[in-house]
Write an enzyme that holds these catalytic residues in place. Structure first.
Site, PDB file in Angstrom:
ATOM      1  N   ASP A 122       1.422  -1.321  -0.282  1.00 56.82           N
ATOM      2  CA  ASP A 122      -0.263   0.057   0.345  1.00 56.82           C
ATOM      3  C   ASP A 122       0.948   1.106   0.380  1.00 56.82           C
ATOM      4  OD1 ASP A 122      -3.482   0.556   0.807  1.00 56.82           O
ATOM      5  OD2 ASP A 122      -1.915   2.139   0.886  1.00 56.82           O
ATOM      6  N   HIS A 136      -6.910  -5.994   2.750  1.00 56.42           N
ATOM      7  CA  HIS A 136      -5.934  -5.599   2.522  1.00 56.42           C
ATOM      8  C   HIS A 136      -5.646  -6.137   4.309  1.00 56.42           C
ATOM      9  CE1 HIS A 136      -6.702  -0.667   2.134  1.00 56.42           C
ATOM     10  NE2 HIS A 136      -7.969  -1.810   2.477  1.00 56.42           N
ATOM     11  N   HIS A 158     -10.566  -4.810  -3.090  1.00 54.62           N
ATOM     12  CA  HIS A 158      -9.464  -5.168  -2.128  1.00 54.62           C
ATOM     13  C   HIS A 158      -9.491  -5.535  -1.186  1.00 54.62           C
ATOM     14  CE1 HIS A 158     -10.263  -1.010  -1.877  1.00 54.62           C
ATOM     15  NE2 HIS A 158      -9.339  -0.900  -0.863  1.00 54.62           N
ATOM     16  N   GLN A 212     -14.503   2.197   2.050  1.00 52.47           N
ATOM     17  CA  GLN A 212     -13.699   1.949   0.884  1.00 52.47           C
ATOM     18  C   GLN A 212     -14.031   3.573   0.026  1.00 52.47           C
ATOM     19  OE1 GLN A 212     -16.057  -0.744  -1.922  1.00 52.47           O
ATOM     20  NE2 GLN A 212     -14.518  -0.988  -3.544  1.00 52.47           N
ATOM     21  N   ASN A 222     -13.157  -3.337   2.328  1.00 47.39           N
ATOM     22  CA  ASN A 222     -14.094  -2.222   2.479  1.00 47.39           C
ATOM     23  C   ASN A 222     -14.578  -2.274   1.609  1.00 47.39           C
ATOM     24  OD1 ASN A 222     -13.044  -0.967   5.406  1.00 47.39           O
ATOM     25  ND2 ASN A 222     -12.027  -0.010   4.176  1.00 47.39           N
TER      26      ASN A 222
HETATM   27  P1  5GP Z   1     -10.004   2.014   0.868  1.00 47.37           P
HETATM   28  O1  5GP Z   1     -10.189   2.772   1.317  1.00 47.37           O
HETATM   29  O2  5GP Z   1     -10.753   1.419  -0.517  1.00 47.37           O
HETATM   30  O3  5GP Z   1     -10.461   0.104   1.628  1.00 47.37           O
HETATM   31  O4  5GP Z   1      -8.377   1.558   0.371  1.00 47.37           O
HETATM   32  C1  5GP Z   1      -7.439   1.869  -0.860  1.00 47.37           C
HETATM   33  C2  5GP Z   1      -6.227   1.947  -0.376  1.00 47.37           C
HETATM   34  O5  5GP Z   1      -5.731   2.110  -1.616  1.00 47.37           O
HETATM   35  C3  5GP Z   1      -5.265   2.703   0.919  1.00 47.37           C
HETATM   36  O6  5GP Z   1      -5.459   2.305   2.043  1.00 47.37           O
HETATM   37  C4  5GP Z   1      -5.147   3.884  -0.716  1.00 47.37           C
HETATM   38  O7  5GP Z   1      -3.634   3.932   0.286  1.00 47.37           O
HETATM   39  C5  5GP Z   1      -3.959   2.346  -1.267  1.00 47.37           C
HETATM   40  N1  5GP Z   1      -3.850   2.930  -2.611  1.00 47.37           N
HETATM   41  C6  5GP Z   1      -4.747   4.301  -3.073  1.00 47.37           C
HETATM   42  N2  5GP Z   1      -4.028   4.294  -4.659  1.00 47.37           N
HETATM   43  C7  5GP Z   1      -3.265   3.383  -4.901  1.00 47.37           C
HETATM   44  C8  5GP Z   1      -1.536   3.648  -5.654  1.00 47.37           C
HETATM   45  O8  5GP Z   1      -2.015   3.918  -6.558  1.00 47.37           O
HETATM   46  N3  5GP Z   1      -0.687   2.888  -5.167  1.00 47.37           N
HETATM   47  C9  5GP Z   1      -0.242   1.815  -3.917  1.00 47.37           C
HETATM   48  N4  5GP Z   1      -0.154   1.014  -4.048  1.00 47.37           N
HETATM   49  N5  5GP Z   1      -2.251   1.945  -3.113  1.00 47.37           N
HETATM   50  C10 5GP Z   1      -2.773   2.396  -3.507  1.00 47.37           C
END
Ligand code: 5GP
Ligand code: ZN
Length: 137
Positions: free
Chosen positions: A32, A103, A101, A95, A88
């Site tokens: 991440d 985590h 995805h 989300q 999420n």
């Molecule tokens: P969500 O909040 O949707 O469950 O998590 C999205 C996650 O994706 C976040 O922890 C954010 O840091 C990660 N993320 C978003 N864009 C990128 C990216 O371009 N590259 C990587 N490696 N992580 C990303």
């Protein structure tokens, strides 16, 4: 299937580089960009599913098996004390990227990562209403 302008479609399929720690035919696992803790990684299918409910059962099964595999690698190699799986679905649930995805968040004693909630209390009324509403096989 991929979706135009989906960042995780591009990362999972290798169009955008990522710090990949695992890859197979169906999934990529990469670090991440804004980690909650040391080693925070994401399990991402190569096919586009907006969330858990859009994903087929075969991918669901593979995702959890993969979480166990990479999670146990993290426990061993990072020496973490625990591990959270966080997944999420929907804006209300936090989300921000609308491509499924999961985590993998290694946890360390007193790491201060705030993956928690305020415990409420289950009233008898709510318990009865909710079991009637949600019970089923
Ligand atoms: P969500 O909040 O949707 O469950 O998590 C999205 C996650 O994706 C976040 O922890 C954010 O840091 C990660 N993320 C978003 N864009 C990128 C990216 O371009 N590259 C990587 N490696 N992580 C990303
Ligand atoms: Zn996508």
């Amino acid at each position: 299937m991929r979706e135009e302008n989906c960042i995780f479609c591009k990362i999972a399929n290798g169009e955008i580089p990522s710090a990949t720690i695992y890859e197979d035919e169906d999934f990529r696992v990469f670090l991440d960009l804004n980690p909650a803790t040391r080693g925070h990684a994401l399990i991402v299918p190569k096919e586009h599913f907006a969330n858990l409910f859009e994903m087929d059962e075969e991918h669901c099964r593979k995702a959890i098996v993969l979480a166990r595999k990479i999670g146990s690698r993290m426990m061993e190699k990072l020496g973490c004390d625990g591990l959270n799986l966080v997944q999420n679905n929907g804006e209300a649930a936090g989300q921000t990227v609308f491509h499924f995805h999961m985590h993998l968040i290694p946890r360390y004693k007193e790491d201060g990562a705030g993956i928690t909630w305020q415990p409420g209390s289950l009233t008898e009324e709510a318990r009865d209403e909710l079991t009637a509403l949600l019970a089923g096989n």
